[in-house]
Scaffold this active site. Structure first.
Site, PDB file in Angstrom:
ATOM      1  N   HIS A 128       0.161   2.160  11.961  1.00 25.95           N
ATOM      2  CA  HIS A 128       0.058   1.252  13.112  1.00 25.95           C
ATOM      3  C   HIS A 128      -1.364   1.166  13.657  1.00 25.95           C
ATOM      4  O   HIS A 128      -1.749   0.151  14.216  1.00 25.95           O
ATOM      5  CB  HIS A 128       1.057   1.617  14.219  1.00 25.95           C
ATOM      6  CG  HIS A 128       1.137   3.077  14.546  1.00 25.95           C
ATOM      7  ND1 HIS A 128       1.757   3.990  13.736  1.00 25.95           N
ATOM      8  CD2 HIS A 128       0.690   3.772  15.616  1.00 25.95           C
ATOM      9  CE1 HIS A 128       1.694   5.191  14.295  1.00 25.95           C
ATOM     10  NE2 HIS A 128       1.033   5.086  15.419  1.00 25.95           N
TER      11      HIS A 128
ATOM     12  N   THR B 217      -8.676  -0.173   1.839  1.00 26.29           N
ATOM     13  CA  THR B 217      -8.193   0.503   0.630  1.00 26.29           C
ATOM     14  C   THR B 217      -7.460   1.810   0.905  1.00 26.29           C
ATOM     15  O   THR B 217      -6.990   2.463  -0.024  1.00 26.29           O
ATOM     16  CB  THR B 217      -9.357   0.756  -0.336  1.00 26.29           C
ATOM     17  OG1 THR B 217     -10.470   1.297   0.390  1.00 26.29           O
ATOM     18  CG2 THR B 217      -9.793  -0.537  -0.998  1.00 26.29           C
ATOM     19  N   GLY B 218      -7.366   2.217   2.171  1.00 26.39           N
ATOM     20  CA  GLY B 218      -6.494   3.326   2.539  1.00 26.39           C
ATOM     21  C   GLY B 218      -6.942   4.693   2.095  1.00 26.39           C
ATOM     22  O   GLY B 218      -8.131   4.993   2.027  1.00 26.39           O
TER      23      GLY B 218
ATOM     24  N   GLY C 187       0.942  23.355   3.755  1.00 32.79           N
ATOM     25  CA  GLY C 187       0.546  22.457   4.834  1.00 32.79           C
ATOM     26  C   GLY C 187       1.695  22.166   5.780  1.00 32.79           C
ATOM     27  O   GLY C 187       2.723  21.626   5.368  1.00 32.79           O
ATOM     28  N   GLY C 188       1.513  22.530   7.038  1.00 39.09           N
ATOM     29  CA  GLY C 188       2.553  22.328   8.046  1.00 39.09           C
ATOM     30  C   GLY C 188       2.291  21.121   8.914  1.00 39.09           C
ATOM     31  O   GLY C 188       2.574  21.145  10.120  1.00 39.09           O
TER      32      GLY C 188
ATOM     33  N   LEU D 118      -2.956   6.476  10.408  1.00 38.51           N
ATOM     34  CA  LEU D 118      -1.649   5.980  10.839  1.00 38.51           C
ATOM     35  C   LEU D 118      -1.523   4.505  10.497  1.00 38.51           C
ATOM     36  O   LEU D 118      -2.463   3.729  10.700  1.00 38.51           O
ATOM     37  CB  LEU D 118      -1.480   6.162  12.355  1.00 38.51           C
ATOM     38  CG  LEU D 118      -1.527   7.600  12.879  1.00 38.51           C
ATOM     39  CD1 LEU D 118      -1.618   7.601  14.398  1.00 38.51           C
ATOM     40  CD2 LEU D 118      -0.304   8.371  12.412  1.00 38.51           C
TER      41      LEU D 118
ATOM     42  N   GLY E 203       0.800  -1.220   0.000  1.00 34.22           N
ATOM     43  CA  GLY E 203       0.000   0.000   0.000  1.00 34.22           C
ATOM     44  C   GLY E 203       0.834   1.270   0.000  1.00 34.22           C
ATOM     45  O   GLY E 203       2.026   1.271  -0.317  1.00 34.22           O
TER      46      GLY E 203
ATOM     47  N   HIS F 192      21.698   4.717  32.306  1.00 41.41           N
ATOM     48  CA  HIS F 192      22.460   5.955  32.129  1.00 41.41           C
ATOM     49  C   HIS F 192      23.722   5.648  31.339  1.00 41.41           C
ATOM     50  O   HIS F 192      24.400   4.657  31.617  1.00 41.41           O
ATOM     51  CB  HIS F 192      22.835   6.544  33.486  1.00 41.41           C
ATOM     52  CG  HIS F 192      23.755   7.730  33.381  1.00 41.41           C
ATOM     53  ND1 HIS F 192      23.316   8.978  33.015  1.00 41.41           N
ATOM     54  CD2 HIS F 192      25.101   7.835  33.569  1.00 41.41           C
ATOM     55  CE1 HIS F 192      24.352   9.812  32.996  1.00 41.41           C
ATOM     56  NE2 HIS F 192      25.443   9.137  33.329  1.00 41.41           N
TER      57      HIS F 192
ATOM     58  N   ILE G 159       3.524  15.274   6.867  1.00 42.94           N
ATOM     59  CA  ILE G 159       4.106  14.985   5.558  1.00 42.94           C
ATOM     60  C   ILE G 159       4.892  16.180   5.031  1.00 42.94           C
ATOM     61  O   ILE G 159       6.024  16.049   4.548  1.00 42.94           O
ATOM     62  CB  ILE G 159       3.002  14.578   4.561  1.00 42.94           C
ATOM     63  CG1 ILE G 159       2.332  13.278   5.018  1.00 42.94           C
ATOM     64  CG2 ILE G 159       3.561  14.418   3.158  1.00 42.94           C
ATOM     65  CD1 ILE G 159       1.061  12.930   4.263  1.00 42.94           C
TER      66      ILE G 159
END
Length: 467
Positions: free
Chosen positions: A322, A144-145, A181-182, A320, A40, A445, A185
């Site tokens: 995930h 299908t995203g 667009g900020g 997303l 995809g 650490h 992406i």
């Protein structure tokens, strides 16, 4: 005609993971993909290739700007082989998609290449260049995203006025890339090309970048990226994008009502993504979509047609990879008679710029809006020995905890490797840990993770140890 227990339309992270889990649970499974490679958007033109370019451009920037301070001297001029960088990106993609093919074979999932179209609620026609096939399935999962969105007045020519897909295969480094667009992406790809020498201007409609994340993260990331040379124009409403030969002009209005123009050789339109259901013919199966084009589902991700489910970007919620994976597993397990669940509040969000940005749970703005009494603890990365050793001193970890119970309600990070570090916060919140619980756990650490412990100490008793 072959009959399957489940057919999945779309092989992105949601679809292929659903296929694997269905097969693991003993179901005869079919996976339908319209393109010639599996995976995809994420694997082919999204998550994986963009991270490959982010890493390659990061190495280049380090060589140009930071190697000398580490005592690494390179004789001669450092040169960028952009063609080689793009080729490496594609090699990573090819290797990853072949891995998905292997997983399908290993799990005995039947893969069909072609466009899946509903004939009715239990039959799918698969149209390819060679032939049309029809399969029957007791259950069908729509996976299908999404596709890049645009604005009504913008014509994407895929040459100079481009989306993220084309930005991954450019033949040259832009002289001046204007990013509309900020969000995630735009910032990731904007940083790639800034590192490679392009002038980058980000034009954002809202009053801050990454507007869905915690305000402190927006402020910190903008500060750092400005130092890196990216120019930002927030509270700017774009009204026109025009191309003349190899020059693109973007017209916008600032918050005072003044018209502003930006001229560059490329314009990246990154104003979000839209659910992709084109060609599915959902009406043949009676599946409903809402006014935003999303397939409507209930809490079990079941559509209004009982044997048809939908997952990932094509339904409500954050787009997303995930999240889609979790939903794919959930539907598979529901079909097997199990009772899985997803806590959507605990699905992390990440921006893979450098420094990285990662969040889980509620933002400070959301807690204020909901009238929830909370306390906040924040710790700067520059106070860590590990950060100073690596030179990655930008960023912080912020923990928001319930004022009465001390339960962690949100964790927000900016810094090196926080995309990996956020999983500690997800684990803690899954078990409803308090800030004190985290503060009493030993953290190795020197590590970046010590910032999580210190932020927890700051939230619990306002007593961080190292500031």
């Amino acid at each position: 005609m072959t009959t399957y227990d489940v057919a999945i339309i779309g092989s992105g992270p949601g679809g292929y993971v659903a296929a694997i889990r269905c097969a693991q649970l003993g179901m005869k499974t079919a996976l339908i993909e319209k393109y010639n490679t599996l995976g995809g958007t994420c694997l082919n033109v999204g998550c994986i290739p963009s991270k490959a370019l982010l890493d390659s451009s990061h190495h280049y920037e380090d060589a140009m700007k930071h190697f000398a301070e580490h005592g690494i001297e390179i004789p001669g001029e450092i040169k960028l082989n952009f063609k080689k960088m793009i080729e490496r990106k594609q090699a990573v993609v090819d290797q990853t998609t072949k891995g998905i093919e292997f997983l399908m074979s290993k799990n005995k999932v039947d893969v069909f290449t072609g466009t899946g179209t509903f004939k009715d609620a239990t039959h799918v026609v698969i149209a390819s260049e060679k032939e049309n096939k029809e399969i029957e399935a007791k259950n069908i999962i729509i996976a299908t995203g999404s596709k890049p969105s645009t604005l009504p007045f913008i014509t994407i020519d895929k040459d100079r006025i481009i989306t993220s897909t084309e930005a991954l295969t450019l033949k040259e480094v832009p002289k001046h890339m204007i990013v509309i667009g900020g969000g995630v992406i735009g910032l990731e790809l904007g940083q790639v090309y800034r590192r490679l020498g392009a002038e980058v201007s980000v034009v954002e409609y809202m009053d801050r970048i990454i507007p869905t994340m915690d305000g402190a993260q927006s402020k910190e990331l903008m500060k750092v990226m400005k130092k890196q040379g990216v120019k930002f124009y927030v509270s700017h409403k774009v009204s026109a994008v025009e191309r003349k030969k190899n020059e693109v002009t973007v017209t916008a209005t600032d918050k005072k009502g003044n018209e502003v123009q930006f001229t560059g050789d490329y314009c990246l339109v990154s104003v979000g993504r839209r659910p992709y259901t084109d060609g599915l013919k959902l009406e043949n199966a009676g599946v409903k979509v809402n006014e935003r084009g999303q397939v409507e589902v209930n809490d079990h991700l079941q559509t209004n047609v009982s044997n048809i489910y939908a997952i990932g970007d094509v339904i409500r919620g954050a787009m997303l990879a995930h999240k889609a994976e979790e939903e794919g597993v959930l539907v598979a397990e529901i079909l097997a008679g199990q009772k899985p669940h997803i806590d959507y509040n605990l699905i992390p969000g990440v921006v893979y710029t450098w420094p990285e940005v990662a969040s889980v749970g509620k933002t400070e703005e959301e807690l204020k809006d909901a009238g929830i009494s909370y306390k906040s603890g924040q710790f700067p990365m520059r106070a860590l020995g590990r950060s100073r050793a690596s030179g990655d001193i930008d960023g912080f970890v912020k923990i928001l905890a319930d004022a009465k119970t001390d339960e962690v309600l949100g964790v927000h990070m900016v810094g090196a490797r926080v995309a990996d570090l956020i999983s500690e916060a997800v684990t803690a919140m899954e078990y409803r840990a308090s800030a004190e619980d985290i503060s009493r756990m030993s953290h190795a650490h020197p590590t970046y993770a010590e910032a999580v412990k210190e932020a927890a100490l700051a939230a619990t008793e306002n007593r961080p140890l190292h500031i």
